[in-house]
Design an enzyme around this catalytic site. Sequence first.
Site, PDB file in Angstrom:
ATOM      1  N   GLY A 108       0.813 -21.942  32.300  1.00 62.56           N
ATOM      2  CA  GLY A 108       0.882 -23.200  33.050  1.00 62.56           C
ATOM      3  C   GLY A 108       2.112 -23.286  33.940  1.00 62.56           C
ATOM      4  N   GLU A 111       1.213 -21.461  36.962  1.00 63.31           N
ATOM      5  CA  GLU A 111       0.184 -22.273  37.622  1.00 63.31           C
ATOM      6  C   GLU A 111       0.781 -23.484  38.332  1.00 63.31           C
ATOM      7  OE1 GLU A 111      -2.015 -22.355  33.899  1.00 63.31           O
ATOM      8  OE2 GLU A 111      -3.790 -21.654  34.956  1.00 63.31           O
TER       9      GLU A 111
END
Length: 258
Positions: A108, A111
């Site tokens: 994440g 991301e």
Amino acid sequence: MSNVLYEVKGNIGILTINRPKALNALNSEVLNDLDAALDAVDVETIRCLILTGAGEKSFVAGADIAEMSTLTKAEGEAFGKKGNDVFRKIETFPLPVIAAVNGFALGGGCEISMSCDIRICSENAVFGQPEVGLGITPGFGGTQRLARLVSPGMAKQLIYTARNITAQEAYRIGLVNAVYPAEELMPAAEKMAASIAKNAPIAVRNCKKAINEGLQTDIDTAIVIEEKAFGDCFETHDQREGMGAFLEKRKEKNFINK
Ligand code: DAK
């Protein structure tokens, strides 16, 4: 909102994900706080945002594995949606967002950096999508944004192997625009933000929209998107001011976001 700090320096806003004990891993609380922090940004006066992580070791070490470990299918989907909604908010935010990646950017973390407009990083940064090693897919847009930012083959290699890469390798594959010694990262981010902030805000905003929306469509549709973004700048104060300054051979420009 202690999980996310917000500092204003002139017309630049700095968002810092502040959960250093867990290497700034994203749990629901951090995502909620980030969402609220973005909503609180004064988009009339701020011209550029910088997103970074607290501490010297990590930008964001991923989604919170402890929180995710016991989720049901439905809860997993809801968690993915929460993250995706916040990341899309960053991606479509009406201001440019620079990710100043100061260490681990895994899962994440990688991301969220990819939902920003521009990524720069410190020499100790580490990027990767380790999800398949945890038995899951990247869930906050990794399968989509990485393949769009670097080549599909490179994205597939990184995602399938779950291999972490260094700052230099991230630079080589075009994932980051520049690598700095750690202590120079934030000054460099602020300098870049300032050089964006001096330009006409409506024009910058329209460029972001045109690039992002154009990348999602065919070239004929994309050109129409650009025409609209271009036309939309005319009759604004700032278009008159920018062109007027050129014609009057004036260096100083007074852009007012109108
Ligand atoms: N989650 C929770 N805690 C984390 C964490 C994480 N991702 N990363 C680090 N921490 C915590 C550690 O548990 C440790 O806590 P304490 O034991 O001190 O309580 C503390 O941060 C310090 O970490 P380490 O002791 O491990 O520090 P090291 O320097 O030894 O190692 C490391 C640093 C970054 C190499 C290591 O912490 C690590 O491998 N962390 C995990 C990195 C990772 O695998 N990240 C990807 C997470 S998966 C989806 C939605 C989202 C996602 C997927 C699906 N849907 C719902 C569809 C996204 C998934 C991910 O991001």
